[in-house]
Each structure stands twice: as C-alpha cells, then as structure tokens.
Design an enzyme around this catalytic site. Sequence first.
Site, PDB file in Angstrom:
ATOM      1  N   TYR A  98      -4.402   4.113  -5.465  1.00  0.00           N
ATOM      2  CA  TYR A  98      -5.519   3.085  -5.431  1.00  0.00           C
ATOM      3  C   TYR A  98      -4.972   1.886  -4.562  1.00  0.00           C
ATOM      4  O   TYR A  98      -3.768   1.708  -4.513  1.00  0.00           O
ATOM      5  CB  TYR A  98      -5.656   2.122  -6.881  1.00  0.00           C
ATOM      6  CG  TYR A  98      -6.711   1.175  -6.905  1.00  0.00           C
ATOM      7  CD1 TYR A  98      -7.913   1.407  -6.876  1.00  0.00           C
ATOM      8  CD2 TYR A  98      -5.998  -0.014  -7.043  1.00  0.00           C
ATOM      9  CE1 TYR A  98      -8.719   0.265  -6.927  1.00  0.00           C
ATOM     10  CE2 TYR A  98      -6.882  -1.246  -6.929  1.00  0.00           C
ATOM     11  CZ  TYR A  98      -8.329  -1.057  -6.765  1.00  0.00           C
ATOM     12  OH  TYR A  98      -8.993  -1.926  -7.065  1.00  0.00           O
ATOM     13  N   ASP A 170      -0.987   6.332 -13.914  1.00  0.00           N
ATOM     14  CA  ASP A 170      -2.318   5.638 -13.958  1.00  0.00           C
ATOM     15  C   ASP A 170      -3.484   6.722 -14.431  1.00  0.00           C
ATOM     16  O   ASP A 170      -3.577   7.565 -13.707  1.00  0.00           O
ATOM     17  CB  ASP A 170      -2.491   5.087 -12.381  1.00  0.00           C
ATOM     18  CG  ASP A 170      -4.037   4.223 -12.273  1.00  0.00           C
ATOM     19  OD1 ASP A 170      -4.863   4.444 -13.208  1.00  0.00           O
ATOM     20  OD2 ASP A 170      -4.033   3.317 -11.424  1.00  0.00           O
TER      21      ASP A 170
HETATM   22  C1  LIG Z   1      -9.648  -0.291 -10.226  1.00  0.00           C
HETATM   23  C2  LIG Z   1      -8.444   0.296 -10.439  1.00  0.00           C
HETATM   24  C3  LIG Z   1      -7.314  -0.401 -10.303  1.00  0.00           C
HETATM   25  C4  LIG Z   1      -6.940  -1.607 -10.529  1.00  0.00           C
HETATM   26  O1  LIG Z   1      -7.644  -2.378 -11.421  1.00  0.00           O
HETATM   27  P1  LIG Z   1      -8.340  -3.670 -11.536  1.00  0.00           P
HETATM   28  O2  LIG Z   1      -8.642  -3.775 -12.851  1.00  0.00           O
HETATM   29  O3  LIG Z   1      -9.390  -3.663 -10.407  1.00  0.00           O
HETATM   30  O4  LIG Z   1      -7.270  -4.743 -11.211  1.00  0.00           O
HETATM   31  C5  LIG Z   1      -6.036   0.472 -10.526  1.00  0.00           C
HETATM   32  N1  LIG Z   1      -6.068   1.808 -10.417  1.00  0.00           N
HETATM   33  C6  LIG Z   1      -7.164   2.463 -10.294  1.00  0.00           C
HETATM   34  C7  LIG Z   1      -7.171   4.108 -10.228  1.00  0.00           C
HETATM   35  C8  LIG Z   1      -8.463   1.826 -10.041  1.00  0.00           C
HETATM   36  O5  LIG Z   1      -9.543   2.635  -9.878  1.00  0.00           O
END
Ligand SMILES: *Cc1c(COP(=O)(O)O)cnc(C)c1O
Length: 377
Positions: A98, A170
């Site tokens: 991301y 993630d």
């Molecule tokens: C949107 C996103 C983030 C960041 O999250 P926020 O809630 O916007 O701070 C991190 N990792 C992935 C895969 C995302 O899609």
Amino acid sequence: MRSKTRLIRGGIPEDPTTGAVSVPIYQVSTYRQEAVGKHKGYEYSRTGNPTRRALEELMKDLEGGVAGFAFSSGMAAITAVIMLLNAGDHVILTDDVYGGTFRVVTKVLQRFGISATFVDTTDVRNIEAAIQPNTKALYLETPTNPLLKVSDIAACAQCAKSRGLLVIVDNTFMSPYWQSPIELGADIVVHSATKYLGGHSDVVAGIAVVNSPELAESLHFIQNSTGAVLGPQDSWLLIRGIRTLGVRMEAAERTARRIADFLVEHPRVQRVYYPGLPSHPGHDIASKQARGFGAMISFDVGSLEKADEVLANVKYFTLAESLGAVESLISVPARMTHASIPKERRDELGITDGLIRISVGLEDAEDLLEDLAAALK
Ligand SMILES: *Cc1c(COP(=O)(O)O)cnc(C)c1O
C-alpha cells in the site's frame, strides 16, 4: 465456534453491566478510582476504553491472536507495529505494498534509523536474498493492490522464522473471514479497518492483532505512548460492521466471480487480474491459503482514453479511492492511488494508464454486470 458465529458472539458480545446486546458507546475519557490505583480496569481512555476493548477482543478472536489493538487509522496501526523495531534495524517488505505504507517507511521511519528493502515476495528466494545481519522483520501484504499479487504466507513466514524475523501481514484485502495469517505463521496481523471490516465507507480505523503476550505488552506500550487510539463512536461502528462481515464477503465475492468471468470474455478487455481466475499467477497459492478470493478486480482496457470512457459511463460504480464497502467503487490506480509512482516504474509493474480497479459491492449482480457491459460498449 465457526467463523460466522464468531463474528456475532466473539470478543465481548454484550454489555456486562446492563445486558445490552451491544456494548454501548462509552463516550468517556476518565474513570473514577475508589482509592488511588483501585479501579475497575480502566483509568484513562487512551490506555483503555470499554467500547474499544470490545472491538479489540473481537478482532483478537477473529484473527486467532493473543491481543488486539484498535487505532485511529490503518496507517496508525502499521506505524505503531513498525515502531516495535529499533534504530539500526532493517525490515523487508513486499514491493507493491500500500502506498501509505511505502511512504511512512521510506519518508518517516527511515529518518529514525529503520532501513527497508522492498522485494517481490511472491518468490521466497527474494526474501532470503534480502536478509541482512540487522534484518528484524518481514512485512507482507497479500493480495496486493491493484494487481492482486499473492505471496505464500506460510512459506515466507517459515523462511523469516528460521532467521528469527518478526512476521507482519497486512490482511486488509482478504479480511479475517477469508484469510488467517497467524495460523499460517504470522506474528502480527494489521488491517485498514476502513475497508472490509467497517464495510460501509463511514469509518477510518486500523487494527493490529499479535500472537504473543510479549508482543501484546510491547504494542500496548507503543499505542499508549504514541496515542493514535480509536474513539468509542468509531469502535462501535466497526463492531457493527464486523457483525455482517461474513455475509458481506460471501455476497461480494459471488458477484466478483461473475464479473471476473464476464471481463475475461469481453473483447475490449485486454487483461483481468483476479486471484479467483485459474489463469491468475497466484491462483494456486490463494486457493491453498485463503478460504475465498475476495471482491477486488483489476482489468486493463488498453489506454487512458478507454479507461476514461468506462469511468464516464458507469452508473453503479462510484469513482472513489478506498474499497471494501457496500457500494461498488471504481478507480484508475495510475492517476489516483498510484499517481506518485513514476510512469516508467508503473508500466514496469503493470499499473498502466488503461488499468481500472473495481471493488465489488453488494448491489444486485445483474445491475453491475449490465452497467459494465454498457460502459464497455
Ligand atoms: C487503505 C489501506 C491501508 C491504510 O489504511 P487507512 O485506514 O487508510 O489508514 C493500509 N493497507 C492497505 C492494504 C490498504 O488498502
């Protein structure tokens, strides 16, 4: 307890003091102490809040960890987790993480002496080759955005663990409903709860779940010290969203599979990226490590002009960043989420000007299919 039951009954499902069937919004900052240090488990809401606690316990159960932590955004959660490292430490990350993760690591945390190498983690050998004497962590994102590249979590974790590295995943795109990184060897799972967990485009939030009491203590220390906690209102909204995660993920995926099949057959579509397609390079690993393929699809219509035509003609896909909500969203990564990457690098990665990304929502599948068919005419 099976997963759909856990979504409803997991964590702290009701208010222990009143029996209210949802833990109320404890809109409070501080708690009365009967004597100095004598309290009911809460002293100050940065350190702990009952509504946030209910969410954190639920997420702990859903990810199969030891403790959960709710943050004010996905980036706050990711930053806090990387702050477990020290100056002089090195971390290896998936090369197409991301954009916000790339930014915080390269532009902020590097200033504090944490160095990073980005590698294609779809091949474990790239991880092995990047390990340095000071490497302390491996950070995976799978599937990735927008090309849905899939890394083998168990194989990557095994490689990392044999070198004593902390494994962070993630899990935003799959959610705990489809993918359980801790079962596959991860130490920490992070989420942008803004996406599928919340599911209604109405909350910005982040989650981290850890798999050991030591990590729980360290991460709580960082969360309490740096303070990016989720407020009680947003914690409550997230719990409410999570209750329907299972039915939402299943319904969105059912439609996504139909849309992916439709796009593959469409003469104006040059390429379709969806892990559920047998032609997708990550299909076998995705089938092995996840219980579903999700509802994110990218497809290439060949040029910026053609992509613009599609954007201008869809009715039921909202042009917006973000994903994972009830409403279907459409975006062009090259000019939106990935605009900061130089064009040559984007083309190299496959993030071409004609690439369109959709997050399939919960509208009627027939409407979405007709809408795309009309827009691609
Ligand atoms: C949107 C996103 C983030 C960041 O999250 P926020 O809630 O916007 O701070 C991190 N990792 C992935 C895969 C995302 O899609």
